[in-house]
Write a protein that holds these residues in place. Structure first.
Motif: not given
Length: 208
Positions: A6-8, A22-23, A65-68, A59-60
């Motif tokens: 997801v992060a990538e 970590s990302f 995206e942190g939640v995703l 900020f949103a």
């Protein structure tokens, strides 16, 4: 693995460690810091300022995206487990006729990815009983629950119980009776020893 995918896919650089991933959100953090430094008084006193929309959107983006990324872990676990269950369901007649073959054993292990949810629940409860940190729930499931305004134990309990029921179903309905107890015993021994060996010895060396 789910977190990293997801992060990538969202464009972040990632690092895999033996107990976590970590990302890199430094670009977003730097952008927020830059706006905050210029508009500190307005932000702290909830006053209008020229870059307010940009600050709020950044900020949103950081939070959402942190939640995703956090969702990626449980979703990958659930998807893997469901894939195993589907394979077992599709092959149920062949299993009854021919016994468990290699694809079926693979499906058994895939379906038992649900045990991650069971482990997370029991691990966090035991951790709290020992260290008294005022919350019996932890991990991704807790943070996801809190993000959506649910009690911290909502997802941990739901997924933990679901994982336990599915695991019991697979072990006692799919595996032959003579293999059930040895499978459970070897799973407990291997799981505990593997956990200790990875987190205390091998993991810190390979993926510090």
């Amino acid at each position: 693995m789910g977190h990293i995918i997801v992060a990538e896919s969202l464009g972040y650089d990632t690092e895999l460690h033996y107990g976590s991933m970590s990302f890199d959100t430094s670009a977003l953090n730097d952008k927020l810091d830059s706006i905050y430094v210029k508009n500190r008084y307005q932000i702290e006193n909830d006053l209008p300022y020229e870059q307010k929309k940009q600050f709020d959107e950044t900020f949103a983006k950081l939070v959402n995206e942190g939640v995703l990324v956090t969702l990626g872990g449980p979703i990958q676990t659930i998807f893997t487990g469901i894939t195993g269950l589907i394979i077992l369901f599709v092959r149920r007649k062949k299993i009854q006729e021919q016994g468990l073959k290699l694809p079926d054993w693979l499906a058994v292990f895939l379906s038992l990815f649900w045990l991650r949810e069971v482990f997370n629940l029991f691990h966090s409860i035991i951790f709290e009983l020992i260290y008294k940190e005022e919350n019996y729930f932890g991990g991704d499931e807790r943070y996801i629950s809190e993000y959506f305004g649910l009690g911290s134990g909502t997802l941990p309990i739901i997924l933990g119980i679901t994982g336990l029921l599915i695991s019991l179903l697979v072990i006692f309905k799919v595996l032959p009776g003579k293999l059930q107890f040895p499978f459970i015993l070897s799973g407990l021994k291997g799981g505990i020893s593997g956990f200790i060996f990875w987190f205390e010895f091998l993991g810190p060396v390979l993926l510090p």
